[in-house]
Design an enzyme around this catalytic site. Structure first.
Site: not given
Length: 399
Positions: A137-139, A347, A350, A374-375
């Site tokens: 959930e967003p909140g 890296q 390059g 998953e967290g």
């Protein structure tokens, strides 16, 4: 954990070694051949076409982890990790499809009745319908903190709330959604519901514009008094988090850890190939100690993370009560490993590695998504610390 429970989520089954070896070779050939062609198409078009889903269904790749009595291939969880390792070398959206579809049934089956098994689980395993895991959930935090609520009116729940970052939440047929009874708190009031994608009172927003993992749709969902039949509840009232956390998140975290291993192997493969082909001042890059040492560090890093992930996989397969903590250890370790490996692999390339024409550029972007799937690492540390302190008799730590 009872034998019946282990069998219900597929931990107790396996296929013979020879059959598994043949399957592993088949999957490897597909990933390195057709899978690479699909990767190029997904990156170019920005979506996963239905024809790819159809191909994966036709090959049986979305039913590998399910037991035979549900229509699956019947591989054990440890065997499944061997296959996930290979699938994860492919495009991230291919890996996501295979990972999610081969795992969602696992949350549902131990809590389903026979009717639900026939209506939802077997068709999902057969690829006839798609079920999206719908917890975040967003909140709120993930878990007992959820605030989406249901109130019961006879044979119907009325669902109100918001969900976001829901993988396949746009294209799915059902959301496997977790909410709580209105007025309840903690895990005791949680419920697991199968919500039809066409349910009235639902607004679906496509939120698929991501840094990496192109082609996998994600949704933000708004529910306003949406009716859900009580008959589509999995398990009893109060078992919602048990469905989510034990049935799906623990094995899924192990699977994500192995996904990190597979993607790191792909990054390493690309780095080794480039280091042996690229010549500077008359010598291949691989002959230079600075580059060779980076590749050596990567190799050791990958093997260490793989070993811990397999330890967690065996624990979960055996019903060991340390599996949840080990799954978080594996995911935490593998994610950090993937970050180091992909950074060094880029890296080694390059400046040219920064260009979209190079496969390492996509691998580098896709790797970042594993840090929250998953967290986050912070969530994994909380799970590990809680288990550690509980075993030391010092309470549950922070929740």
């Amino acid at each position: 954990m009872s034998i019946a429970a282990i069998t219900a989520d597929g931990r107790g089954s396996s296929i013979p070694d020879q059959e598994f070896d043949q399957l592993l070779a088949e999957v490897t050939a597909w990933v390195e051949g057709p899978g690479e062609a699909w990767a190029e198409r997904i990156e170019a078009d920005g979506d996963v076409p239905d024809t790819l889903w159809d191909e994966l269904v036709g090959l049986g790749y979305l039913a590998l982890a399910a037991p035979r009595d549900l229509g699956g291939r019947g591989v054990s969880f440890v065997q499944w990790m061997g296959l996930m390792e290979v699938f994860s070398r492919s495009h991230a959206s291919v890996r996501m499809i295979v990972h999610v579809v081969n795992g969602t049934w696992r949350a549902m089956n131990p809590y389903a009745d026979e009717r639900q098994r026939e209506l939802f689980i077997k068709p999902a395993i057969a690829g006839k319908l798609t079920v999206a895991f719908t917890l975040t959930e967003p909140g709120n935090g993930t878990g007992a903190d959820i605030t989406s609520t249901v109130r019961r009116e006879g044979d119907v729940y009325r669902l109100t709330g918001r969900k976001h970052l829901i993988t396949f939440g746009v294209r799915c047929d059902y959301w496997l959604l977790f909410a709580r009874l209105a007025g309840s708190s903690g895990k005791e009031g949680t419920v697991a519901l199968l919500v039809d994608r066409q349910t009235p009172g639902v607004v679906v927003e496509d939120s698929s514009q991501t840094m990496g993992v192109r082609g996998t749709d994600h949704a933000t969902l708004l529910f306003e008094d949406a009716p859900v039949p009580v008959s589509q509840r999995l398990g009893a009232e109060g078992e919602g988090l048990a469905v989510a956390l034990g049935g799906f998140l623990t094995p899924s975290r192990i699977s994500v850890a192995m996904s990190c291993v597979g993607l790191a192997q792909r990054a390493q493969q690309l780095a080794v190939a480039y280091a042996t082909e690229r010549v500077t001042f008359g010598k291949p890059l691989a002959s230079r100690q600075a580059i060779a040492f980076q590749l050596a560090e990567n190799a050791a890093d990958i093997e260490a993370a793989k070993a811990l992930t397999l330890t967690a996989a065996r624990a979960w397969q055996d019903g060991d009560d340390r599996a949840p903590a080990l799954s978080s250890m594996a995911k935490l370790t593998a994610v950090d490993m993937l970050t180091r490996v992909t950074d060094k692999a880029l890296q080694v390339h390059g400046g040219i590695g920064y260009w979209k024409s190079m496969p390492i550029e996509r691998v580098y972007r896709d790797a970042r998504a594993q840090r929250f799937e998953e967290g986050t690492n912070e969530i994994q540390k909380t799970v590990i610390a809680r288990d550690l302190l509980r075993r030391a008799g010092l309470g549950g730590g922070q929740g």
